[in-house]
Design a protein around this motif. Structure first.
Motif, PDB file in Angstrom:
ATOM      1  N   LEU A  59      48.146  31.766  93.815  1.00  0.00           N
ATOM      2  CA  LEU A  59      48.024  30.328  94.053  1.00  0.00           C
ATOM      3  C   LEU A  59      47.642  29.587  92.766  1.00  0.00           C
ATOM      4  O   LEU A  59      48.171  28.496  92.494  1.00  0.00           O
ATOM      5  N   CYS A  60      46.726  30.161  91.993  1.00  0.00           N
ATOM      6  CA  CYS A  60      46.356  29.537  90.717  1.00  0.00           C
ATOM      7  C   CYS A  60      47.561  29.440  89.788  1.00  0.00           C
ATOM      8  O   CYS A  60      47.771  28.409  89.129  1.00  0.00           O
ATOM      9  N   TYR A  61      48.372  30.507  89.745  1.00  0.00           N
ATOM     10  CA  TYR A  61      49.553  30.471  88.879  1.00  0.00           C
ATOM     11  C   TYR A  61      50.557  29.433  89.350  1.00  0.00           C
ATOM     12  O   TYR A  61      51.155  28.727  88.525  1.00  0.00           O
ATOM     13  N   ARG A  62      50.761  29.341  90.665  1.00  0.00           N
ATOM     14  CA  ARG A  62      51.715  28.354  91.171  1.00  0.00           C
ATOM     15  C   ARG A  62      51.268  26.940  90.853  1.00  0.00           C
ATOM     16  O   ARG A  62      52.093  26.044  90.639  1.00  0.00           O
ATOM     17  N   ILE A  63      49.960  26.722  90.814  1.00  0.00           N
ATOM     18  CA  ILE A  63      49.458  25.384  90.512  1.00  0.00           C
ATOM     19  C   ILE A  63      49.684  25.036  89.036  1.00  0.00           C
ATOM     20  O   ILE A  63      50.086  23.914  88.704  1.00  0.00           O
ATOM     21  N   ILE A  64      49.413  25.984  88.154  1.00  0.00           N
ATOM     22  CA  ILE A  64      49.529  25.687  86.716  1.00  0.00           C
ATOM     23  C   ILE A  64      50.900  26.044  86.154  1.00  0.00           C
ATOM     24  O   ILE A  64      51.122  25.871  84.948  1.00  0.00           O
ATOM     25  N   GLU A  65      51.833  26.510  86.995  1.00  0.00           N
ATOM     26  CA  GLU A  65      53.143  26.939  86.494  1.00  0.00           C
ATOM     27  C   GLU A  65      53.871  25.855  85.703  1.00  0.00           C
ATOM     28  O   GLU A  65      54.470  26.140  84.651  1.00  0.00           O
ATOM     29  N   PRO A  66      53.882  24.574  86.154  1.00  0.00           N
ATOM     30  CA  PRO A  66      54.589  23.561  85.346  1.00  0.00           C
ATOM     31  C   PRO A  66      53.985  23.356  83.960  1.00  0.00           C
ATOM     32  O   PRO A  66      54.652  22.795  83.085  1.00  0.00           O
ATOM     33  N   PHE A  67      52.748  23.797  83.760  1.00  0.00           N
ATOM     34  CA  PHE A  67      52.071  23.562  82.485  1.00  0.00           C
ATOM     35  C   PHE A  67      51.917  24.839  81.653  1.00  0.00           C
ATOM     36  O   PHE A  67      51.243  24.812  80.626  1.00  0.00           O
ATOM     37  N   VAL A  68      52.537  25.932  82.099  1.00  0.00           N
ATOM     38  CA  VAL A  68      52.357  27.203  81.381  1.00  0.00           C
ATOM     39  C   VAL A  68      52.929  27.114  79.972  1.00  0.00           C
ATOM     40  O   VAL A  68      52.278  27.496  78.989  1.00  0.00           O
TER      41      VAL A  68
END
Length: 389
Positions: A42-51
């Protein structure tokens, strides 16, 4: 109280005093791991656009730390003004050349469209290309057809031109998204530089948690590799592309910004800028005056050869691993993951190289025993090759 009630109460007390069955450790561990994996996902899905911007921001912060430290000294140690100045300077360095070169692309596209509409677009006659191996005669024939009737030639090449147009559109879209990511990365890098002490402590804590003292050394190694790759590969490629674009802009080459972008891609993958500069040189010798063509040829030779001087000076500088390890890791990472793979691949291969050396140091014989063994082998009589008396 009745005897039946007393009996029920005693039975309930005996049942409550029985030892409860212990939960299965495997089930407990599976539940905890599953919850942790779900939380991380869930944390990765939240920050995915900003990776990608965050990754580029970290790379920029690490690569520009020496310059930021000088800027911090000029501003008497005030981190916030120094970070703001860094962001402004970086945006100017990025956006001013992009604005200058992108304007040439728009102007060149308008010039081509107007030439097609009015019929004023003329192609000069081709030179003698019969001596060029493989594709010389075919290129000369196509060039001659275009010089006599460009409309019919373009109709014959319509499928190839459609494919080229789609590729150029995809390239323009990717370049626009890349520019947006770089702008975001510059802002993120400015924030990270303002909090550089906290970031360094966090990186050291992660390295210490993973590998102790050796982990701290790996953190320093990663910093050195990122700076080496940013200077030796990406920095040299940017210098070549900007100088090539400015030279084409001064010579009046149509769509100089597009050719500069292609030169940047070729320089990053270590092909060099010559595959772009050489056709431009030939074009100028046939369309421009002799002075402009000769000056651009000299400029192209200078731009195309500066990587031979700058790359050995900058690549591998500040890192304890050999330059070929960094170079191979950077190119392999670029092939696997694009431009950001330049840094990721170089860091991973450098860390793997250091781990391999550490493993060799642990399994190799001690220095004194090794020297004694070599001395005994040297002093022992050689065996008879024939095996006889």
């Amino acid at each position: 109280m009745s005897d039946a009630a007393t009996t029920d109460t005693q039975a309930h007390l005996r049942q409550s005093q029985r030892p409860r069955a212990k939960p299965d450790p495997a089930v407990e561990a599976a539940i905890r791991i599953g919850l942790l994996a779900a939380l991380l996902l869930l944390c990765y899905r939240i920050i995915e656009p900003f990776v990608v911007p965050i990754a580029w921001g970290i790379i920029l912060a690490v690569a520009t730390w020496p310059g930021y430290r000088r800027l911090l000294g000029l501003l008497r140690g005030r981190s916030v003004p120094a970070s703001v100045a860094f962001v402004v300077i970086a945006l100017l360095v990025l956006l001013v050349p992009v604005a200058m070169l992108s304007g040439t692309v728009v102007h060149g596209a308008e010039w081509l469209a107007q030439g097609f509409e009015t019929g004023d677009l003329k192609v000069p006659p081709p030179p003698d290309l019969s001596g060029v191996p493989l594709f010389g005669p075919e290129l000369e024939s196509l060039w001659r057809d275009a010089s006599t009737n460009i409309q019919d030639t373009l109709r014959a090449l319509e499928p190839q031109l459609k494919a080229l147009g789609g590729w150029l559109l995809h390239l323009a879209t990717s370049a626009g998204m890349g520019l947006l990511h770089f702008v975001m990365a510059i802002v993120i890098a400015g924030v990270l530089l303002a909090k550089s002490d906290t970031g360094r402590r966090a990186a050291d804590a992660i390295g210490w948690r993973l590998a102790g003292t050796r982990g701290l050394r790996f953190v320093r190694l990663s910093e050195g590799v990122v700076r080496s790759v940013s200077r030796g590969i990406l920095g040299v490629a940017l210098i070549q592309a900007v100088l090539a674009g400015l030279g084409m802009l001064a010579a009046g080459v149509p769509m100089a910004g597009l050719w500069a972008l292609v030169a940047l891609l070729f320089a990053v993958v270590q092909i060099g800028a010559f595959p772009v500069l050489l056709p431009v040189m030939i074009y100028l010798f046939y369309t421009a005056d002799l002075t402009t063509a000769v000056l651009f040829a000299l400029w192209a030779l200078f731009v195309g050869s500066i990587d031979n001087v700058l790359k050995p000076m900058l690549l591998g500088r500040g890192a304890s691993v050999p330059m070929p390890v960094i170079f191979i890791g950077a190119i392999g990472g670029f092939i696997a993951a694009g431009i950001i793979g330049l840094f990721v691949g170089a860091v991973i291969l450098a860390l793997g190289y250091e781990l391999f050396l550490a493993w060799l140091a642990e399994v190799a014989p001690p220095g004194a025993e090794y020297r004694a063994e070599m001395a005994s082998e040297t002093s022992s009589p050689a065996a008879d090759p024939a095996g006889g008396d």
